[in-house]
Design a protein around this motif. Structure first.
Motif, PDB file in Angstrom:
ATOM      1  N   ALA A 124      78.728   5.851-100.314  1.00 33.44           N
ATOM      2  CA  ALA A 124      77.271   5.827-100.446  1.00 33.44           C
ATOM      3  C   ALA A 124      76.737   4.491 -99.921  1.00 33.44           C
ATOM      4  O   ALA A 124      77.205   3.423-100.325  1.00 33.44           O
ATOM      5  CB  ALA A 124      76.891   6.020-101.910  1.00 33.44           C
ATOM      6  N   THR A 125      75.769   4.557 -99.019  1.00 32.17           N
ATOM      7  CA  THR A 125      75.316   3.376 -98.275  1.00 32.17           C
ATOM      8  C   THR A 125      73.811   3.207 -98.430  1.00 32.17           C
ATOM      9  O   THR A 125      73.053   4.177 -98.368  1.00 32.17           O
ATOM     10  CB  THR A 125      75.695   3.518 -96.788  1.00 32.17           C
ATOM     11  N   LYS A 126      73.383   1.956 -98.557  1.00 27.56           N
ATOM     12  CA  LYS A 126      71.981   1.640 -98.835  1.00 27.56           C
ATOM     13  C   LYS A 126      71.098   1.725 -97.586  1.00 27.56           C
ATOM     14  O   LYS A 126      70.590   0.715 -97.097  1.00 27.56           O
ATOM     15  CB  LYS A 126      71.872   0.232 -99.452  1.00 27.56           C
ATOM     16  N   THR A 127      70.931   2.912 -97.071  1.00 33.97           N
ATOM     17  CA  THR A 127      69.965   3.119 -95.991  1.00 33.97           C
ATOM     18  C   THR A 127      68.616   3.493 -96.596  1.00 33.97           C
ATOM     19  O   THR A 127      68.519   3.862 -97.782  1.00 33.97           O
ATOM     20  CB  THR A 127      70.428   4.237 -95.054  1.00 33.97           C
ATOM     21  N   ALA A 128      67.591   3.439 -95.788  1.00 33.36           N
ATOM     22  CA  ALA A 128      66.250   3.800 -96.265  1.00 33.36           C
ATOM     23  C   ALA A 128      66.209   5.251 -96.711  1.00 33.36           C
ATOM     24  O   ALA A 128      65.601   5.587 -97.742  1.00 33.36           O
ATOM     25  CB  ALA A 128      65.224   3.538 -95.171  1.00 33.36           C
ATOM     26  N   ARG A 129      66.850   6.142 -95.943  1.00 30.46           N
ATOM     27  CA  ARG A 129      66.855   7.558 -96.314  1.00 30.46           C
ATOM     28  C   ARG A 129      67.610   7.788 -97.609  1.00 30.46           C
ATOM     29  O   ARG A 129      67.190   8.567 -98.472  1.00 30.46           O
ATOM     30  CB  ARG A 129      67.446   8.407 -95.193  1.00 30.46           C
ATOM     31  N   PHE A 130      68.744   7.100 -97.786  1.00 26.44           N
ATOM     32  CA  PHE A 130      69.541   7.241 -99.003  1.00 26.44           C
ATOM     33  C   PHE A 130      68.701   6.876-100.221  1.00 26.44           C
ATOM     34  O   PHE A 130      68.679   7.599-101.237  1.00 26.44           O
ATOM     35  CB  PHE A 130      70.777   6.343 -98.915  1.00 26.44           C
ATOM     36  N   GLN A 131      67.991   5.766-100.134  1.00 25.70           N
ATOM     37  CA  GLN A 131      67.223   5.303-101.283  1.00 25.70           C
ATOM     38  C   GLN A 131      66.000   6.177-101.549  1.00 25.70           C
ATOM     39  O   GLN A 131      65.551   6.304-102.698  1.00 25.70           O
ATOM     40  CB  GLN A 131      66.808   3.854-101.066  1.00 25.70           C
ATOM     41  N   ALA A 147      77.420   0.612-100.436  1.00 30.24           N
ATOM     42  CA  ALA A 147      77.764  -0.180 -99.248  1.00 30.24           C
ATOM     43  C   ALA A 147      76.516  -0.685 -98.552  1.00 30.24           C
ATOM     44  O   ALA A 147      75.460  -0.046 -98.573  1.00 30.24           O
ATOM     45  CB  ALA A 147      78.582   0.668 -98.278  1.00 30.24           C
ATOM     46  N   GLU A 148      76.656  -1.838 -97.925  1.00 30.49           N
ATOM     47  CA  GLU A 148      75.646  -2.309 -96.980  1.00 30.49           C
ATOM     48  C   GLU A 148      75.908  -1.617 -95.642  1.00 30.49           C
ATOM     49  O   GLU A 148      77.067  -1.444 -95.231  1.00 30.49           O
ATOM     50  CB  GLU A 148      75.737  -3.821 -96.800  1.00 30.49           C
ATOM     51  N   PRO A 149      74.870  -1.210 -94.905  1.00 29.94           N
ATOM     52  CA  PRO A 149      75.101  -0.554 -93.607  1.00 29.94           C
ATOM     53  C   PRO A 149      75.956  -1.391 -92.660  1.00 29.94           C
ATOM     54  O   PRO A 149      76.759  -0.839 -91.894  1.00 29.94           O
ATOM     55  CB  PRO A 149      73.676  -0.363 -93.063  1.00 29.94           C
ATOM     56  N   GLU A 150      75.804  -2.716 -92.731  1.00 27.05           N
ATOM     57  CA  GLU A 150      76.577  -3.584 -91.835  1.00 27.05           C
ATOM     58  C   GLU A 150      78.082  -3.478 -92.107  1.00 27.05           C
ATOM     59  O   GLU A 150      78.900  -3.684 -91.197  1.00 27.05           O
ATOM     60  CB  GLU A 150      76.119  -5.038 -91.999  1.00 27.05           C
ATOM     61  N   GLU A 151      78.454  -3.166 -93.342  1.00 29.47           N
ATOM     62  CA  GLU A 151      79.873  -3.030 -93.670  1.00 29.47           C
ATOM     63  C   GLU A 151      80.480  -1.802 -93.002  1.00 29.47           C
ATOM     64  O   GLU A 151      81.652  -1.807 -92.605  1.00 29.47           O
ATOM     65  CB  GLU A 151      80.042  -2.969 -95.188  1.00 29.47           C
ATOM     66  N   ILE A 152      79.700  -0.764 -92.867  1.00 31.64           N
ATOM     67  CA  ILE A 152      80.169   0.431 -92.153  1.00 31.64           C
ATOM     68  C   ILE A 152      80.220   0.155 -90.659  1.00 31.64           C
ATOM     69  O   ILE A 152      81.173   0.542 -89.967  1.00 31.64           O
ATOM     70  CB  ILE A 152      79.250   1.634 -92.442  1.00 31.64           C
ATOM     71  N   ALA A 153      79.203  -0.536 -90.171  1.00 27.61           N
ATOM     72  CA  ALA A 153      79.118  -0.822 -88.734  1.00 27.61           C
ATOM     73  C   ALA A 153      80.293  -1.661 -88.258  1.00 27.61           C
ATOM     74  O   ALA A 153      80.746  -1.522 -87.113  1.00 27.61           O
ATOM     75  CB  ALA A 153      77.803  -1.520 -88.414  1.00 27.61           C
ATOM     76  N   GLU A 154      80.817  -2.539 -89.117  1.00 21.44           N
ATOM     77  CA  GLU A 154      81.955  -3.365 -88.710  1.00 21.44           C
ATOM     78  C   GLU A 154      83.188  -2.508 -88.448  1.00 21.44           C
ATOM     79  O   GLU A 154      83.957  -2.790 -87.525  1.00 21.44           O
ATOM     80  CB  GLU A 154      82.261  -4.414 -89.778  1.00 21.44           C
ATOM     81  N   ALA A 155      83.388  -1.491 -89.262  1.00 18.81           N
ATOM     82  CA  ALA A 155      84.534  -0.596 -89.025  1.00 18.81           C
ATOM     83  C   ALA A 155      84.380   0.145 -87.709  1.00 18.81           C
ATOM     84  O   ALA A 155      85.349   0.313 -86.949  1.00 18.81           O
ATOM     85  CB  ALA A 155      84.668   0.389 -90.187  1.00 18.81           C
ATOM     86  N   VAL A 156      83.167   0.591 -87.416  1.00 19.61           N
ATOM     87  CA  VAL A 156      82.898   1.277 -86.152  1.00 19.61           C
ATOM     88  C   VAL A 156      83.145   0.345 -84.976  1.00 19.61           C
ATOM     89  O   VAL A 156      83.784   0.716 -83.978  1.00 19.61           O
ATOM     90  CB  VAL A 156      81.460   1.822 -86.133  1.00 19.61           C
ATOM     91  N   GLN A 204      72.393  -0.888-110.861  1.00 19.80           N
ATOM     92  CA  GLN A 204      73.568  -1.745-111.001  1.00 19.80           C
ATOM     93  C   GLN A 204      74.431  -1.726-109.732  1.00 19.80           C
ATOM     94  O   GLN A 204      75.116  -2.703-109.441  1.00 19.80           O
ATOM     95  CB  GLN A 204      74.410  -1.275-112.196  1.00 19.80           C
ATOM     96  N   ARG A 205      74.372  -0.635-109.018  1.00 20.53           N
ATOM     97  CA  ARG A 205      75.187  -0.521-107.806  1.00 20.53           C
ATOM     98  C   ARG A 205      74.449  -0.998-106.562  1.00 20.53           C
ATOM     99  O   ARG A 205      75.014  -1.014-105.468  1.00 20.53           O
ATOM    100  CB  ARG A 205      75.631   0.935-107.614  1.00 20.53           C
TER     101      ARG A 205
END
Length: 603
Positions: A539-546, A567-576, A554-555
């Motif tokens: 689960a990632t903190k994007t605008a659509r998610f929120q 997750a922060e979106p940047e954390e996913i982007a680093e894996a990509v 708390q999360r």
């Protein structure tokens, strides 16, 4: 990886070398001093110096030049003449006094790959070369130097390797990147064959103009033509940490390779249709129109335009090459721009997680195509005014950006996206399938969203967006990667793909299908040089998610040490970004779960 600089052959009129002894000779040629001045302007770190200039200098003058270049942090390379023309004593003298380890040597006067034009002389050249390499290769090795024999539109890759094996450790290759086409070989295949033996590189490029007899190689700024520099450098990088390299735009006369005439092939070993087809295919990149005027100012007898023509082209070439991560020039060594010169297409990147991925790839040097369903869609959750606004935000990284719209589940729409991207950015090297999500037929999360009650229309839309669209995009963009022999595909799945979910049953099922499709496609392409992997975000903190659910406050806090968070979106982007780049070159068919440990189990 490349310690970049200049050689004189793309600047022959400016330097006073073109047309020597004729009325068209440039009386104001700037010679060696002007050459060094230009090298300093461009931040050169290598200088390949024309041997006759050095022959005219005394020993003391050459030693002084060596000290001057050392103070400028410039590595000298001696540029000799033709091996078949006679002894190399002058070149060795210059190398000894300059303390240059590389002596570049051309082998024969043959141009355009036309061995047939020289008749029996071609066999004589071969005998002379073999004897000379045996003699001078031993001397070079004894002095701690290397003869860098150039592929000067005469010899193919197998022949050059055989010469290196004959000459021993004192013989290597000066690789002219544009001169695979004159001998009917594709650049990447040629590079793979000679890579272990390369000691120095001439960065050259051509735009190719096809003719009834074959094709014409037309001079252009390096980086504007048919040579795939990023892929070429990656191959060389498998064998070398650092190489000297110089910019060399082509000659002032176009080279006509008449390979569609029967006699041209005399003197060549048999070549398969597949091998020659690869050459012809590679030559089509950035090709020159058949009816375009290919002539340089020299060919048009417009000598007054030649100085500015050469200088403008060398400066554009330097600017083009500075964009690549493997170039060191001046004060800049862009070792962190792993994707320089490559093109990435990220579906669903007008906003949200895909947009952050696109930003990271552009930051790493990629030219990027951003995408959304329509032009207005990025404004839905207040992230951007529209897709154009989203795309413009990536331009800060200094790479080329374009934007496309359309439904990835529509085959015709995908074809139109491909057409536009290739027209504006060239072939795609990195494909990220990010478009999708748990969005049903009404543009919001399905309701109901459980296994037995979800509406059929929602099932169709979810399947189209998450699975069919991924497949259609791969069908469109992966075949050119296969043809080229390189590429990286990253499919975005979900942590939900690895666990039993309710609700979001259809979405998680489709993401599990994306994971399996990734593995199947990776298996299918295992021999083709194309890697296929997946990233499963938590689960990632994007605008659509929120905006589409009640979040756990708390999360939301990423500053805490606990990984039990969004997750922060940047954390996913680093894996990509990792999977897209050269550091992941042996990773294929894998799924990286970026979920903080939410799915800690095998499978």
């Amino acid at each position: 990886m490349f310690r970049l600089g200049l050689n004189p052959y793309g600047l022959t009129y400016y330097l006073g070398l073109q047309g020597r002894g004729t009325p068209r000779h440039n009386p104001d040629g700037v010679g060696l001093e002007g050459f060094i001045t230009l090298a300093q302007e461009l931040g050169a770190r290598t200088l390949e110096i024309y041997e006759p200039w050095l022959t005219d200098l005394t020993d003391a003058e050459i030693v002084a030049l060596r000290r001057r270049l050392a103070a400028l942090d410039i590595v000298p390379v001696v540029s000799g003449g033709l091996l078949v023309a006679g002894p190399l004593d002058n070149a060795f003298r210059a190398a000894r006094l300059l303390e240059a380890t590389t002596i570049r040597i051309a082998l024969t006067p043959v141009l355009c790959g036309d061995r047939n034009a020289w008749g029996p002389k071609w066999s004589e050249f071969n005998a002379t070369i073999r004897a000379a390499l045996t003699e001078w290769g031993l001397r070079a090795a004894a002095e701690g130097r290397v003869l860098g024999i150039e592929n000067h539109q005469d010899f193919g890759s197998d022949e050059l390797v055989a010469f290196c094996e004959l000459g021993g450790p004192g013989v290597g290759i000066t690789y002219d990147t544009g001169n695979t086409f004159p001998v009917g070989e594709a650049p990447l295949a040629f590079t793979r064959r000679i890579a272990p033996h390369v000691r120095h590189v001439h960065l050259k490029d051509y735009r190719v103009q096809f003719t009834d007899e074959g094709y014409r190689l037309v001079r252009c700024a390096i980086g504007d033509g048919a040579v795939p520099f990023a892929e070429l450098a990656a191959i060389l990088g498998e064998h070398h940490d650092t190489l000297t390299a110089v910019l060399e735009p082509g000659a002032l006369e176009a080279r006509h390779v008449r390979c569609l005439t029967d006699d041209w092939w005399n003197g060549y070993a048999p070549k398969t249709a597949r091998e020659f087809a690869a050459c012809l295919s590679a030559a089509r990149l950035n090709r020159l129109a058949d009816d375009a005027d290919y002539r340089t100012p020299w060919e048009r007898d417009d000598d007054s335009a030649l100085v500015s023509y050469e200088l403008d082209m060398i400066r554009r070439s330097a600017a083009n090459m500075k964009k690549f991560d493997f170039i060191a020039i001046g004060e800049i060594s862009m070792t962190t721009r792993d994707l320089s010169g490559l093109t990435a297409f990220v579906t669903g990147s007008g906003r949200g997680l895909g947009r952050v991925m696109a930003d990271r790839l552009a930051e790493l040097g990629a030219n990027v195509a951003v995408h959304d369903l329509d032009w207005a869609r990025p404004s839905q959750y207040g992230e951007f005014a529209d897709l154009g606004d989203s795309a413009r935000g990536l331009e800060k990284h200094g790479t080329r950006i374009t934007a496309v719209t359309g439904n990835i589940g529509d085959k015709q729409a995908v074809a139109e996206m491909k057409r536009k991207i290739e027209a504006e950015l060239g072939d795609v090297h990195v494909l990220v399938n990010c478009a999708g999500g748990d969005i049903g037929a009404k543009g919001v999360k399905p309701n109901p969203n459980n296994a037995l009650d979800i509406d059929y229309e929602d099932i169709k839309v979810l399947t189209e967006n998450n699975l069919i669209g991924t497949m259609l995009v791969c069908q469109a963009f992966v075949p050119p990667m296969v043809k080229r022999g390189s590429g990286s595909v990253i499919n975005i799945a979900s942590a939900a793909a690895h666990i039993g979910c309710s609700p979001e049953v259809v979405y998680s099922t489709l993401k599990a299908a994306v994971v399996h499709y990734t593995r199947c496609l990776a298996k299918e392409l295992i021999d083709d040089g194309v890697r296929v992997n997946a990233v499963s975000p938590g689960a990632t903190k994007t605008a659509r998610f929120q905006a589409s659910r009640v979040v756990d406050p708390q999360r939301m806090d990423s500053s805490k040490k606990s990984l039990n968070r969004y997750a922060e979106p940047e954390e996913i982007a680093e894996a990509v970004a990792f999977l897209a780049g050269p550091r992941a070159r042996f990773i294929n068919g894998q799924v990286i779960r970026v979920d903080g440990g939410f799915t800690i189990f095998p499978g």
